[in-house]
Scaffold this active site. Sequence first.
Site, PDB file in Angstrom:
ATOM      1  N   TYR A 101      40.312  64.313  25.922  1.00 51.53           N
ATOM      2  CA  TYR A 101      39.510  64.988  26.953  1.00 51.53           C
ATOM      3  C   TYR A 101      39.278  64.032  28.123  1.00 51.53           C
ATOM      4  CZ  TYR A 101      35.903  68.260  28.640  1.00 51.53           C
ATOM      5  OH  TYR A 101      35.170  69.161  29.384  1.00 51.53           O
ATOM      6  N   LEU A 126      36.885  47.637  19.955  1.00 52.91           N
ATOM      7  CA  LEU A 126      35.763  48.555  20.151  1.00 52.91           C
ATOM      8  C   LEU A 126      36.172  49.637  21.130  1.00 52.91           C
ATOM      9  CD1 LEU A 126      32.779  49.407  19.849  1.00 52.91           C
ATOM     10  CD2 LEU A 126      32.255  47.823  21.740  1.00 52.91           C
ATOM     11  N   SER A 173      28.033  61.936  20.167  1.00 58.84           N
ATOM     12  CA  SER A 173      28.228  63.341  19.820  1.00 58.84           C
ATOM     13  C   SER A 173      28.435  63.480  18.319  1.00 58.84           C
ATOM     14  CB  SER A 173      29.439  63.914  20.565  1.00 58.84           C
ATOM     15  OG  SER A 173      29.847  65.141  20.008  1.00 58.84           O
ATOM     16  N   GLN A 208      31.825  65.219  17.613  1.00 57.32           N
ATOM     17  CA  GLN A 208      32.968  64.330  17.726  1.00 57.32           C
ATOM     18  C   GLN A 208      33.012  63.322  16.575  1.00 57.32           C
ATOM     19  OE1 GLN A 208      32.587  62.690  21.689  1.00 57.32           O
ATOM     20  NE2 GLN A 208      33.862  64.302  22.563  1.00 57.32           N
ATOM     21  N   CYS A 226      37.098  73.838  39.863  1.00 54.35           N
ATOM     22  CA  CYS A 226      36.492  72.974  40.889  1.00 54.35           C
ATOM     23  C   CYS A 226      36.792  71.508  40.603  1.00 54.35           C
ATOM     24  CB  CYS A 226      34.999  73.239  41.033  1.00 54.35           C
ATOM     25  SG  CYS A 226      33.961  72.608  39.710  1.00 54.35           S
TER      26      CYS A 226
END
Length: 416
Positions: free
Chosen positions: A140, A176, A203, A206, A362
């Site tokens: 993403y 990391l 999250s 996730q 947009c």
Amino acid sequence: MDRLLRYFLSQFIRRGSMSFTTASGTKFTCGDGTGEPVSARFLTADAERRILLNPELALGEVYMDGTFVVENGSIADALAILMDQPDILPRNAKLQWWLRYLLRHIRQFNPRGRSRDNVAHHYDLDGRLYALFLDADKQYSCAYFETPDATLDDAQLAKKRHLAAKLLIRPDDRVLDIGSGWGGLGLYLAEMTGASVTGVTLSTEQLHASNARAAEKNLTSSAKFFLEDYRDIPGPFDRIVSVGMFEHVGVDFYETYFRRCAELLTDDGVMVLHSIGRSEGPDATNPWITKYIFPGGYIPALSEVTRAIERSGLLVCDVEILRMHYAETLKAWRERFAARREEAVRLYDERFARMWEFYLACSEMSFRKQNMMNFQIQLTKRQGVVPMTRDYITGEEAKLRGIEPGKRPRLQIAGE
């Protein structure tokens, strides 16, 4: 109302060809007549008033509400015209911009608790939503299109390969991944380089997906993911990578971010930061994006980032600007979402689907028309850690290509 609307829209839209029909039936056309014509209709007087009072916020809202309808063309076509004007903002929106700019430090103040809430607002949505339009690896962030005809899946793989090459990871390095998403980059690094990867995300959606994917790939010993703030993770690490997370840090925390990275990085370590950036200096976040998509988010100007780096004890070794790569990524996401739009409606509702359409369109046009870009900054703590020339990147990518066959995830085709 019709005259006022026509006046302000005609003053703003001076390029392209865009026709409007008002709620009372009045029709008028704005622009210089160039390009493909687009036509739109206001269904209510309230939608017209809101556009006049606060166009940056209201345009997305009235589209979501269904009271502003694009009749000829798509919302992406409409935004391509609206975001390609000589003035970035209509005259009647400039006061709101100044207020947002003056208050941006308050809106972007992201201590730990607020950061977690902001992340949950966007990333803890139903995971099936993201599966509608992302690639098979659920990347993403901006892909890396090595050729104009590259598929989204190939471009996202190339992005991971490109980042890995710049990191110069050695077997058994401690890596990391700050803002590890659904785990795709961390799993790639562990699988392809033999590194020990720690991924941190705020999250829960996730986190669960990342650890499940690590288990599926038998990588749980080398790729571990945690629900942790980057400010709290213990070190040290030989390599640090952060992709698509810095946009959520907030300007008041840039120095905190880089100082913490400097503390976590070993003396001969390498860090690569991948983020959306502004090419034209500091700004304020669009109010519709803040309210509906990324609360607390801000796209930094490169000048704001380098200033914070200089005060952190880190050295900039390399900066690469990816200009149109995110425009092409967003186009692919938008087309994939359109192919499976009805599934999004079933997951949420029609208003949500229109919101997501507007968001993707947009965002794409901000890269095509308003000089947004992505940057990758390579950082170290001392000189001589990375080679003197950039030739090594091509060589490292070639090595990774040789390892990749047979380890790719199943491709996901839009609409399947």
